[in-house]
Design a protein around this motif. Structure first.
Motif, PDB file in Angstrom:
ATOM      1  N   UNK A  63       0.812  -1.212   0.000  1.00 35.94           N
ATOM      2  CA  UNK A  63       0.000   0.000   0.000  1.00 35.94           C
ATOM      3  C   UNK A  63       0.851   1.269   0.000  1.00 35.94           C
ATOM      4  N   UNK A  64       1.906   1.287   0.815  1.00 37.55           N
ATOM      5  CA  UNK A  64       2.657   2.522   1.020  1.00 37.55           C
ATOM      6  C   UNK A  64       3.991   2.584   0.272  1.00 37.55           C
ATOM      7  N   UNK A  65       4.566   1.425  -0.041  1.00 41.22           N
ATOM      8  CA  UNK A  65       5.874   1.422  -0.704  1.00 41.22           C
ATOM      9  C   UNK A  65       5.825   0.823  -2.101  1.00 41.22           C
ATOM     10  N   UNK A  66       4.672   0.301  -2.485  1.00 41.58           N
ATOM     11  CA  UNK A  66       4.479  -0.267  -3.824  1.00 41.58           C
ATOM     12  C   UNK A  66       5.278  -1.548  -4.045  1.00 41.58           C
ATOM     13  N   UNK A  67       5.595  -2.244  -2.974  1.00 46.39           N
ATOM     14  CA  UNK A  67       6.225  -3.561  -3.101  1.00 46.39           C
ATOM     15  C   UNK A  67       5.125  -4.611  -2.984  1.00 46.39           C
ATOM     16  N   UNK A  68       4.550  -4.981  -4.114  1.00 49.49           N
ATOM     17  CA  UNK A  68       3.365  -5.840  -4.135  1.00 49.49           C
ATOM     18  C   UNK A  68       3.646  -7.236  -4.683  1.00 49.49           C
ATOM     19  N   UNK A  69       4.887  -7.568  -4.866  1.00 43.31           N
ATOM     20  CA  UNK A  69       5.217  -8.915  -5.304  1.00 43.31           C
ATOM     21  C   UNK A  69       5.353  -9.074  -6.795  1.00 43.31           C
ATOM     22  N   UNK A  70       4.799  -8.153  -7.578  1.00 42.20           N
ATOM     23  CA  UNK A  70       4.898  -8.296  -9.029  1.00 42.20           C
ATOM     24  C   UNK A  70       5.247  -6.973  -9.709  1.00 42.20           C
ATOM     25  N   UNK A  71       4.809  -5.846  -9.132  1.00 43.87           N
ATOM     26  CA  UNK A  71       5.046  -4.568  -9.774  1.00 43.87           C
ATOM     27  C   UNK A  71       6.498  -4.094  -9.622  1.00 43.87           C
ATOM     28  N   UNK A  72       7.135  -4.458  -8.516  1.00 39.95           N
ATOM     29  CA  UNK A  72       8.513  -4.049  -8.292  1.00 39.95           C
ATOM     30  C   UNK A  72       9.296  -5.234  -7.762  1.00 39.95           C
ATOM     31  N   UNK A  73      10.585  -5.065  -7.689  1.00 41.66           N
ATOM     32  CA  UNK A  73      11.450  -6.137  -7.221  1.00 41.66           C
ATOM     33  C   UNK A  73      11.313  -6.284  -5.707  1.00 41.66           C
ATOM     34  N   UNK A  74      10.522  -7.254  -5.270  1.00 42.33           N
ATOM     35  CA  UNK A  74      10.240  -7.394  -3.848  1.00 42.33           C
ATOM     36  C   UNK A  74      11.433  -7.875  -3.047  1.00 42.33           C
ATOM     37  N   UNK A  75      12.491  -8.319  -3.721  1.00 43.88           N
ATOM     38  CA  UNK A  75      13.691  -8.715  -2.990  1.00 43.88           C
ATOM     39  C   UNK A  75      14.385  -7.515  -2.354  1.00 43.88           C
ATOM     40  N   UNK A  76      13.957  -6.304  -2.729  1.00 44.54           N
ATOM     41  CA  UNK A  76      14.524  -5.102  -2.117  1.00 44.54           C
ATOM     42  C   UNK A  76      13.916  -4.814  -0.746  1.00 44.54           C
ATOM     43  N   UNK A  77      12.782  -5.444  -0.442  1.00 42.71           N
ATOM     44  CA  UNK A  77      12.049  -5.151   0.785  1.00 42.71           C
ATOM     45  C   UNK A  77      12.541  -6.046   1.921  1.00 42.71           C
ATOM     46  N   UNK A  78      12.921  -5.449   3.032  1.00 46.63           N
ATOM     47  CA  UNK A  78      13.401  -6.190   4.201  1.00 46.63           C
ATOM     48  C   UNK A  78      12.418  -6.047   5.351  1.00 46.63           C
ATOM     49  N   UNK A  79      11.743  -7.117   5.752  1.00 44.52           N
ATOM     50  CA  UNK A  79      10.882  -7.044   6.942  1.00 44.52           C
ATOM     51  C   UNK A  79      11.740  -7.016   8.205  1.00 44.52           C
ATOM     52  N   UNK A  80      11.427  -6.110   9.104  1.00 48.95           N
ATOM     53  CA  UNK A  80      12.129  -6.013  10.390  1.00 48.95           C
ATOM     54  C   UNK A  80      11.078  -6.031  11.492  1.00 48.95           C
ATOM     55  N   UNK A  81      11.249  -6.955  12.441  1.00 51.24           N
ATOM     56  CA  UNK A  81      10.319  -7.059  13.567  1.00 51.24           C
ATOM     57  C   UNK A  81      10.924  -6.347  14.769  1.00 51.24           C
ATOM     58  N   UNK A  82      10.148  -5.458  15.366  1.00 56.04           N
ATOM     59  CA  UNK A  82      10.698  -4.625  16.434  1.00 56.04           C
ATOM     60  C   UNK A  82      10.123  -4.988  17.801  1.00 56.04           C
ATOM     61  N   UNK A  83       9.424  -6.120  17.900  1.00 58.59           N
ATOM     62  CA  UNK A  83       8.822  -6.480  19.181  1.00 58.59           C
ATOM     63  C   UNK A  83       9.795  -7.300  20.019  1.00 58.59           C
ATOM     64  N   UNK A  84       9.486  -7.442  21.279  1.00 57.63           N
ATOM     65  CA  UNK A  84      10.218  -8.310  22.182  1.00 57.63           C
ATOM     66  C   UNK A  84       9.272  -9.427  22.592  1.00 57.63           C
ATOM     67  N   UNK A  85       9.264 -10.544  21.869  1.00 60.97           N
ATOM     68  CA  UNK A  85       8.232 -11.562  22.081  1.00 60.97           C
ATOM     69  C   UNK A  85       8.390 -12.386  23.350  1.00 60.97           C
ATOM     70  N   UNK A  86       9.471 -12.202  24.102  1.00 61.30           N
ATOM     71  CA  UNK A  86       9.612 -12.928  25.350  1.00 61.30           C
ATOM     72  C   UNK A  86      10.451 -14.180  25.249  1.00 61.30           C
TER      73      UNK A  86
END
Length: 385
Positions: A63-86
């Motif tokens: 929605x916000x970065x246009x990384x939708x899996x087909x329109x742009x190279x999604x390998x550029x997108x890095x998911x980062x989790x910022x929670x402390x799950x315990x």
């Protein structure tokens, strides 16, 4: 961006170059083209992983970065989790299917804020989206949170849900069953192992009753725990009519064939003013992701059909702290005591399927296959709340 479910806040602090510490100046730099900064709710649960956490990443990135899996190279997108799950476990260690599904969408290595590989590094991110935004899906929770939920979240755009599902179906090369609307029908019964809890203990009788139905051609019994992730997906993809109880395997309904039907037999208490519909986990999931699958829900409040694992509970040290009334209620009526007894709560109880109740649901499911309709039989229809 917001997530009202928890008191989590993302604070962005502006630091000028001359304010950098010597340690920050000396730290190795990891350059990242684009990133999502999100957290995982109940991060070791497959339903919440597939149906919420991974979808949140996809929704925000698309929605916000246009990384939708087909329109742009999604390998550029890095998911980062910022929670402390315990705990210190990553998805690769604790929930491999979630790690696999995330890589289907974004093949770049995902990072958790406590990953040792990024400790003492400066992450230089060119562009990022933090939080999950309004166009996302969450199990809305208890009814008193409904107004707050709807003030924060908007309906998930259907095109986004379809794209999310289509990408995962393509990634796993899912081959769907041919759905015969007029029957006869192949029924798949999904059960859990007894020691895991939430097990249907009379499956032999249920299968015999199903096979006696004129419209049933075969019945297949499946235990998720003994299958690989691929085998689980295959079991759901090949099901025409699938019967299951409450569990994280709800997430696998995403991989069922269009126009197939899932029947959920619930023993969780039905809806009252202070409780939720026992079907809300699955109906909200199906609605938000626009799944083209029919649904039939039924549930029982008859405690005679609920079976705590008494052989485990009576050998626990806490059992001796129960009073005589609590012990009688537990042993004779399957009612967990108010006195804390580890392992005795609604989510761990085994149960006997009330066949007349399930038989009605199966007949409705066959009718729904012909009319492409979803039905809740116990008066707790969340579609109309």
């Amino acid at each position: 961006m917001a997530n009202w479910h928890h008191d989590y806040y993302f604070q962005a602090v502006v630091t000028r170059v001359h304010e950098l510490t010597d340690a920050m100046k000396a730290a190795p730099v990891m350059r990242i083209k684009a990133a999502t900064l999100t957290w995982r709710q109940w991060h070791l649960n497959w339903y919440h992983g597939m149906g919420e956490s991974i979808f949140e990443i996809y929704s925000s990135a698309c929605t916000y970065l246009d990384y939708c899996g087909s329109q742009r190279n999604s390998s550029e997108l890095t998911p980062i989790f910022i929670e402390n799950p315990g705990d210190e476990k990553t998805w690769e260690e604790a929930l491999p299917p979630a790690a696999s599904a995330l890589k289907c969408l974004y093949p770049t290595q995902a990072w958790w804020i406590k990953d040792k590989a990024i400790q003492d590094k400066v992450l230089l991110v060119e562009t990022a989206v933090a939080g999950i935004g309004p166009f996302n899906r969450k199990w809305k929770g208890f009814e008193d949170k409904g107004a707050e939920f709807h003030s924060v979240y908007e309906p998930v755009p259907e095109w986004l849900s379809h794209r999310y599902r289509d990408l995962l179906v393509q990634c796993y090369d899912v081959k769907w069953a041919a759905i015969r609307a007029e029957g006869p029908y192949e029924v798949t019964l999904v059960n859990r192992q007894y020691h895991k809890g939430r097990s249907m203990v009379n499956t032999a009788a249920v299968i015999a009753s199903m096979k006696a139905m004129e419209q049933v051609s075969s019945v297949k019994l499946v235990y998720m725990e003994v299958l690989t992730f691929r085998q689980q997906l295959e079991a759901y993809a090949k099901a025409q009519v699938l019967v299951m109880g409450h569990g994280a395997a709800f997430a696998n309904i995403m991989f069922m064939a269009p126009d197939s039907v899932v029947i959920v037999y619930n023993w969780i208490p039905t809806y009252t003013a202070n409780q939720i519909s026992p079907h809300s986990w699955i109906t909200e999931y199906m609605k938000d992701l626009a799944l083209p699958v029919n649904f039939v829900g039924t549930s029982t409040d008859d405690r005679r059909h609920i079976l705590p694992q008494k052989e485990k509970l009576i050998n626990q040290p806490e059992y001796k702290d129960l009073n005589s009334t609590e012990k009688l209620a537990l042993l004779e009526h399957g009612v967990c005591p108010q006195t804390p007894l580890p392992g005795c709560h609604e989510m761990t109880l085994n149960f006997v399927v009330d066949w007349p109740l399930l038989e009605e649901a199966v007949k409705v499911a066959f009718a729904n296959l012909r009319s492409r309709h979803s039905t809740v039989l116990d008066g707790t229809d969340p579609y109309h709340k």
